[in-house]
Design a protein around this motif. Structure first.
Motif, mmCIF file in Angstrom:
data_model
loop_
_atom_site.group_PDB
_atom_site.id
_atom_site.type_symbol
_atom_site.label_atom_id
_atom_site.label_comp_id
_atom_site.label_asym_id
_atom_site.label_seq_id
_atom_site.Cartn_x
_atom_site.Cartn_y
_atom_site.Cartn_z
ATOM 1 N N VAL A 1 2.252 1.947 -3.453
ATOM 2 C CA VAL A 1 1.276 2.546 -4.366
ATOM 3 C C VAL A 1 1.096 4.036 -4.068
ATOM 4 O O VAL A 1 1.092 4.876 -4.972
ATOM 5 C CB VAL A 1 -0.070 1.795 -4.290
ATOM 6 C CG1 VAL A 1 -1.150 2.540 -5.047
ATOM 7 C CG2 VAL A 1 0.081 0.386 -4.819
ATOM 8 N N VAL A 2 0.983 4.380 -2.794
ATOM 9 C CA VAL A 2 0.798 5.784 -2.411
ATOM 10 C C VAL A 2 2.012 6.613 -2.819
ATOM 11 O O VAL A 2 1.874 7.706 -3.386
ATOM 12 C CB VAL A 2 0.531 5.901 -0.891
ATOM 13 C CG1 VAL A 2 0.597 7.343 -0.433
ATOM 14 C CG2 VAL A 2 -0.818 5.296 -0.551
ATOM 15 N N ALA B 1 4.185 5.954 -5.175
ATOM 16 C CA ALA B 1 4.267 6.029 -6.635
ATOM 17 C C ALA B 1 3.304 7.084 -7.184
ATOM 18 O O ALA B 1 3.655 7.847 -8.093
ATOM 19 C CB ALA B 1 3.977 4.667 -7.249
ATOM 20 N N VAL B 2 2.098 7.147 -6.636
ATOM 21 C CA VAL B 2 1.128 8.157 -7.082
ATOM 22 C C VAL B 2 1.626 9.551 -6.734
ATOM 23 O O VAL B 2 1.544 10.486 -7.553
ATOM 24 C CB VAL B 2 -0.259 7.876 -6.471
ATOM 25 C CG1 VAL B 2 -1.212 9.041 -6.688
ATOM 26 C CG2 VAL B 2 -0.844 6.603 -7.050
ATOM 27 N N LEU B 3 2.157 9.727 -5.526
ATOM 28 C CA LEU B 3 2.701 11.028 -5.131
ATOM 29 C C LEU B 3 3.879 11.430 -6.017
ATOM 30 O O LEU B 3 4.005 12.602 -6.395
ATOM 31 C CB LEU B 3 3.126 11.012 -3.665
ATOM 32 C CG LEU B 3 1.999 11.018 -2.641
ATOM 33 C CD1 LEU B 3 2.575 10.839 -1.230
ATOM 34 C CD2 LEU B 3 1.191 12.291 -2.733
ATOM 35 N N ARG C 1 0.831 -1.218 0.000
ATOM 36 C CA ARG C 1 0.000 0.000 0.000
ATOM 37 C C ARG C 1 0.854 1.252 0.000
ATOM 38 O O ARG C 1 0.551 2.218 -0.713
ATOM 39 C CB ARG C 1 -0.928 -0.002 1.202
ATOM 40 C CG ARG C 1 -2.030 -1.013 1.093
ATOM 41 C CD ARG C 1 -2.970 -0.911 2.259
ATOM 42 N NE ARG C 1 -3.889 -2.031 2.250
ATOM 43 C CZ ARG C 1 -4.302 -2.660 3.328
ATOM 44 N NH1 ARG C 1 -3.891 -2.271 4.513
ATOM 45 N NH2 ARG C 1 -5.139 -3.663 3.234
ATOM 46 N N PHE D 1 4.355 10.549 -9.122
ATOM 47 C CA PHE D 1 3.775 10.932 -10.409
ATOM 48 C C PHE D 1 3.200 12.352 -10.347
ATOM 49 O O PHE D 1 3.411 13.165 -11.256
ATOM 50 C CB PHE D 1 2.686 9.927 -10.795
ATOM 51 C CG PHE D 1 1.982 10.263 -12.067
ATOM 52 C CD1 PHE D 1 2.590 10.053 -13.290
ATOM 53 C CD2 PHE D 1 0.699 10.790 -12.041
ATOM 54 C CE1 PHE D 1 1.934 10.360 -14.471
ATOM 55 C CE2 PHE D 1 0.038 11.098 -13.205
ATOM 56 C CZ PHE D 1 0.657 10.886 -14.425
ATOM 57 N N LEU D 2 2.480 12.665 -9.271
ATOM 58 C CA LEU D 2 1.866 13.990 -9.147
ATOM 59 C C LEU D 2 2.910 15.102 -9.006
ATOM 60 O O LEU D 2 2.779 16.167 -9.624
ATOM 61 C CB LEU D 2 0.906 14.014 -7.960
ATOM 62 C CG LEU D 2 -0.357 13.166 -8.109
ATOM 63 C CD1 LEU D 2 -1.150 13.167 -6.811
ATOM 64 C CD2 LEU D 2 -1.199 13.653 -9.267
#
Length: 80
Positions: free
Chosen positions: A58-59, A61-63, A55, A65-66
């Motif tokens: 994933v968090v 990786a999203v951060l 988890r 990307f943003l």
């Protein structure tokens, strides 16, 4: 603003690498890669610490990307 975003990007990269390295592998070494077998097709869900690390990965990786997108937008509009 740009400096803060760059520092956040470097910190996120380091954390993501650390979290990925802390995760356990899917098979028990090279023998799992060579033989393959049922381990590749089983529907195993991560348990315990592996679940938490998955988890967090994933968090992060999203951060990542943003923040990368934010830096790209700031460069496009020449915000320094």
């Amino acid at each position: 603003m740009m400096l803060a975003a760059k520092i956040a990007l470097v910190a996120l990269c380091a954390l993501l690498v650390l979290v990925i390295l802390l995760q356990s592998g899917r098979s028990a070494g090279l023998s799992g890669v060579i033989t393959g077998g049922a381990n590749q097709f089983s529907n195993r869900r991560p348990k315990g610490m592996d679940s938490l690390l998955a988890r967090v990965t994933v968090v992060l990786a999203v951060l990542l990307f943003l923040v990368t997108g934010l830096i790209a937008v700031m460069y496009h509009y020449n915000v320094h």
